[in-house]
Design a protein around this motif. Structure first.
Motif, PDB file in Angstrom:
ATOM      1  N   PHE A 147       6.354 -10.088   0.667  1.00 46.05           N
ATOM      2  CA  PHE A 147       5.601 -10.529  -0.512  1.00 46.05           C
ATOM      3  C   PHE A 147       4.123 -10.158  -0.399  1.00 46.05           C
ATOM      4  O   PHE A 147       3.536  -9.640  -1.350  1.00 46.05           O
ATOM      5  CB  PHE A 147       5.751 -12.037  -0.689  1.00 46.05           C
ATOM      6  CG  PHE A 147       4.927 -12.603  -1.806  1.00 46.05           C
ATOM      7  CD1 PHE A 147       5.304 -12.428  -3.128  1.00 46.05           C
ATOM      8  CD2 PHE A 147       3.752 -13.307  -1.546  1.00 46.05           C
ATOM      9  CE1 PHE A 147       4.531 -12.930  -4.172  1.00 46.05           C
ATOM     10  CE2 PHE A 147       2.977 -13.822  -2.577  1.00 46.05           C
ATOM     11  CZ  PHE A 147       3.371 -13.625  -3.895  1.00 46.05           C
ATOM     12  N   VAL A 148       3.519 -10.412   0.763  1.00 43.50           N
ATOM     13  CA  VAL A 148       2.093 -10.107   0.882  1.00 43.50           C
ATOM     14  C   VAL A 148       1.848  -8.601   0.942  1.00 43.50           C
ATOM     15  O   VAL A 148       0.827  -8.106   0.440  1.00 43.50           O
ATOM     16  CB  VAL A 148       1.444 -10.827   2.089  1.00 43.50           C
ATOM     17  CG1 VAL A 148       1.498 -12.325   1.926  1.00 43.50           C
ATOM     18  CG2 VAL A 148       2.080 -10.419   3.401  1.00 43.50           C
ATOM     19  N   GLU A 149       2.802  -7.852   1.522  1.00 45.14           N
ATOM     20  CA  GLU A 149       2.609  -6.404   1.618  1.00 45.14           C
ATOM     21  C   GLU A 149       2.847  -5.714   0.280  1.00 45.14           C
ATOM     22  O   GLU A 149       2.032  -4.910  -0.183  1.00 45.14           O
ATOM     23  CB  GLU A 149       3.552  -5.822   2.672  1.00 45.14           C
ATOM     24  CG  GLU A 149       3.436  -4.309   2.820  1.00 45.14           C
ATOM     25  CD  GLU A 149       4.384  -3.738   3.854  1.00 45.14           C
ATOM     26  OE1 GLU A 149       4.531  -2.506   3.892  1.00 45.14           O
ATOM     27  OE2 GLU A 149       4.975  -4.523   4.625  1.00 45.14           O
ATOM     28  N   LEU A 150       3.977  -6.034  -0.365  1.00 43.80           N
ATOM     29  CA  LEU A 150       4.336  -5.364  -1.612  1.00 43.80           C
ATOM     30  C   LEU A 150       3.602  -5.937  -2.820  1.00 43.80           C
ATOM     31  O   LEU A 150       3.374  -5.233  -3.807  1.00 43.80           O
ATOM     32  CB  LEU A 150       5.846  -5.479  -1.855  1.00 43.80           C
ATOM     33  CG  LEU A 150       6.764  -4.836  -0.820  1.00 43.80           C
ATOM     34  CD1 LEU A 150       8.211  -5.194  -1.114  1.00 43.80           C
ATOM     35  CD2 LEU A 150       6.575  -3.325  -0.800  1.00 43.80           C
ATOM     36  N   GLY A 151       3.263  -7.229  -2.747  1.00 43.15           N
ATOM     37  CA  GLY A 151       2.635  -7.888  -3.878  1.00 43.15           C
ATOM     38  C   GLY A 151       1.130  -8.003  -3.756  1.00 43.15           C
ATOM     39  O   GLY A 151       0.373  -7.310  -4.444  1.00 43.15           O
ATOM     40  N   MET A 152       0.681  -8.834  -2.840  1.00 39.72           N
ATOM     41  CA  MET A 152      -0.748  -9.123  -2.774  1.00 39.72           C
ATOM     42  C   MET A 152      -1.580  -7.933  -2.317  1.00 39.72           C
ATOM     43  O   MET A 152      -2.666  -7.681  -2.843  1.00 39.72           O
ATOM     44  CB  MET A 152      -0.971 -10.338  -1.880  1.00 39.72           C
ATOM     45  CG  MET A 152      -0.394 -11.619  -2.461  1.00 39.72           C
ATOM     46  SD  MET A 152      -0.705 -13.049  -1.437  1.00 39.72           S
ATOM     47  CE  MET A 152      -2.499 -13.112  -1.413  1.00 39.72           C
ATOM     48  N   GLU A 153      -1.068  -7.194  -1.321  1.00 42.63           N
ATOM     49  CA  GLU A 153      -1.840  -6.059  -0.833  1.00 42.63           C
ATOM     50  C   GLU A 153      -2.024  -5.006  -1.920  1.00 42.63           C
ATOM     51  O   GLU A 153      -3.147  -4.509  -2.147  1.00 42.63           O
ATOM     52  CB  GLU A 153      -1.140  -5.447   0.386  1.00 42.63           C
ATOM     53  CG  GLU A 153      -1.873  -4.269   0.988  1.00 42.63           C
ATOM     54  CD  GLU A 153      -1.115  -3.648   2.135  1.00 42.63           C
ATOM     55  OE1 GLU A 153      -1.265  -2.433   2.342  1.00 42.63           O
ATOM     56  OE2 GLU A 153      -0.370  -4.371   2.828  1.00 42.63           O
ATOM     57  N   LEU A 154      -0.962  -4.667  -2.610  1.00 43.19           N
ATOM     58  CA  LEU A 154      -1.069  -3.671  -3.674  1.00 43.19           C
ATOM     59  C   LEU A 154      -1.859  -4.221  -4.865  1.00 43.19           C
ATOM     60  O   LEU A 154      -2.583  -3.484  -5.532  1.00 43.19           O
ATOM     61  CB  LEU A 154       0.322  -3.227  -4.111  1.00 43.19           C
ATOM     62  CG  LEU A 154       1.121  -2.459  -3.044  1.00 43.19           C
ATOM     63  CD1 LEU A 154       2.480  -2.050  -3.582  1.00 43.19           C
ATOM     64  CD2 LEU A 154       0.353  -1.243  -2.556  1.00 43.19           C
ATOM     65  N   GLY A 155      -1.733  -5.535  -5.114  1.00 45.00           N
ATOM     66  CA  GLY A 155      -2.533  -6.151  -6.163  1.00 45.00           C
ATOM     67  C   GLY A 155      -4.012  -6.113  -5.851  1.00 45.00           C
ATOM     68  O   GLY A 155      -4.857  -5.904  -6.737  1.00 45.00           O
ATOM     69  N   ALA A 156      -4.361  -6.296  -4.565  1.00 44.30           N
ATOM     70  CA  ALA A 156      -5.765  -6.277  -4.155  1.00 44.30           C
ATOM     71  C   ALA A 156      -6.403  -4.915  -4.406  1.00 44.30           C
ATOM     72  O   ALA A 156      -7.605  -4.817  -4.710  1.00 44.30           O
ATOM     73  CB  ALA A 156      -5.888  -6.651  -2.680  1.00 44.30           C
ATOM     74  N   LEU A 157      -5.612  -3.853  -4.289  1.00 45.44           N
ATOM     75  CA  LEU A 157      -6.155  -2.512  -4.470  1.00 45.44           C
ATOM     76  C   LEU A 157      -6.626  -2.253  -5.888  1.00 45.44           C
ATOM     77  O   LEU A 157      -7.375  -1.301  -6.135  1.00 45.44           O
ATOM     78  CB  LEU A 157      -5.102  -1.469  -4.084  1.00 45.44           C
ATOM     79  CG  LEU A 157      -4.889  -1.268  -2.584  1.00 45.44           C
ATOM     80  CD1 LEU A 157      -3.718  -0.336  -2.343  1.00 45.44           C
ATOM     81  CD2 LEU A 157      -6.153  -0.735  -1.924  1.00 45.44           C
ATOM     82  N   GLU A 158      -6.214  -3.080  -6.827  1.00 47.51           N
ATOM     83  CA  GLU A 158      -6.670  -2.915  -8.206  1.00 47.51           C
ATOM     84  C   GLU A 158      -8.091  -3.440  -8.405  1.00 47.51           C
ATOM     85  O   GLU A 158      -8.700  -3.222  -9.455  1.00 47.51           O
ATOM     86  CB  GLU A 158      -5.696  -3.599  -9.162  1.00 47.51           C
ATOM     87  CG  GLU A 158      -4.299  -2.971  -9.126  1.00 47.51           C
ATOM     88  CD  GLU A 158      -3.400  -3.494 -10.216  1.00 47.51           C
ATOM     89  OE1 GLU A 158      -3.904  -3.761 -11.326  1.00 47.51           O
ATOM     90  OE2 GLU A 158      -2.185  -3.629  -9.967  1.00 47.51           O
ATOM     91  N   ASP A 159      -8.621  -4.160  -7.410  1.00 46.43           N
ATOM     92  CA  ASP A 159     -10.011  -4.604  -7.451  1.00 46.43           C
ATOM     93  C   ASP A 159     -10.881  -3.520  -6.808  1.00 46.43           C
ATOM     94  O   ASP A 159     -10.639  -3.136  -5.660  1.00 46.43           O
ATOM     95  CB  ASP A 159     -10.161  -5.926  -6.690  1.00 46.43           C
ATOM     96  CG  ASP A 159     -11.573  -6.461  -6.757  1.00 46.43           C
ATOM     97  OD1 ASP A 159     -12.446  -5.935  -6.027  1.00 46.43           O
ATOM     98  OD2 ASP A 159     -11.822  -7.398  -7.525  1.00 46.43           O
TER      99      ASP A 159
END
Length: 275
Positions: A121-133
């Motif tokens: 979840f943190v790798e596929l979700g949050m990490e990739l989501g963070a890259l949009e910032d």
């Protein structure tokens, strides 16, 4: 959980240690190093199929259609301040993250740090989501270690509640708290579709087709790991592994599909059977 199982697997060889470990994520290099340090030199990795990580809530609760960037902003411990620094996560409700999300408190029942579901979840979700910032994307270019630590660290102020390794307990809690969401494996959604429903991820539903073709952004491979050294010493291991990878088990009509497994392609399954 996957982390706990692989730790036992890598602790040594002999009758006191597991010969096989199931995992909902790939083994880490640090775990391979621990295995080797303890005499586990030859590890067979077998991919058995796919699973999806589902953002679920009670059927009595609001509908969710959320993006990875919104998951990151809602759940990260600290967020970029736009000036190069970071601030404690200020968001209390989903609608503060995005006015289009439900006006409900952020409350997530999720797996603990030892869980492969949490890792994925943190790798596929949050990490990739963070890259949009933009600030986080720049941080990854400058210092990948710090980027990963900030992108993957979940807040500890009560918005996220570790719920052990028991997805069934999460389902039960969701039925009692309709405004909460839970992080579950796809199979538990299937088995409890009378009580919980899945949210969309950027408009895509976590169904069989979208998980298998990768369009659903929180899909993951499932694995088993086997100690090659033990194949000739422990009766039953070769037959067990052969059964696991058989068409009758993990094929497109196999009995593991009844438990929520999403099969590999025919080509990929043939590669794993050849291992």
């Amino acid at each position: 959980g996957s982390g706990g199982g692989l730790k036992l697997f890598c602790d040594g060889v002999g009758v006191d240690y597991p010969d096989i470990a199931n995992s909902s994520r790939a083994i880490k290099q640090s775990e391979i190093d621990t295995c080797r340090a303890n005499g586990v030199d030859e590890i067979i990795e077998v991919k058995i199929g796919y699973d999806g990580i589902v953002i679920a809530n009670s059927k009595a609760g609001p509908d969710f259609d959320i993006s990875k960037a919104e998951l990151y902003r809602a759940l990260a411990m600290e967020l970029p301040d736009g000036k190069g620094g970071f601030v404690p996560n200020p968001y209390k409700s989903w609608s503060e993250v995005n006015p289009g999300l439900p006006d409900e408190p952020i409350l997530v029942f999720g797996p603990p740090p030892t869980s492969g579901t949490r890792d994925a979840f943190v790798e596929l979700g949050m990490e990739l989501g963070a890259l949009e910032d933009p600030q986080m994307a720049a941080l990854r270019e400058q210092n990948e270690t710090e980027f990963l630590q900030r992108a993957r660290t979940i807040r500890t102020d009560g918005a996220w509640i570790d719920f052990g390794e028991n997805d069934a307990a999460v389902v039960q809690a969701l039925t009692k708290t309709p405004t909460a969401i839970g992080i579950l494996g796809f199979s538990f959604l299937e088995q409890n579709s009378d009580r919980v429903k899945a949210g969309l991820l950027s408009g895509v539903s976590p169904d069989f087709v979208h998980i298998k073709d990768g369009e659903y952004g929180l899909s993951r491979l499932l694995y088993i790991y086997v100690k090659r050294e033990n194949l000739g010493f422990v009766p039953g291991i070769p037959a067990f592994v052969q059964e696991f990878v058989s068409d009758g088990a993990m094929g497109p009509d196999g009995y593991l599909l009844e438990k929520g497994l999403i099969p590999l392609t025919d080509e990929d399954r043939a590669l794993e059977q050849a291992v």
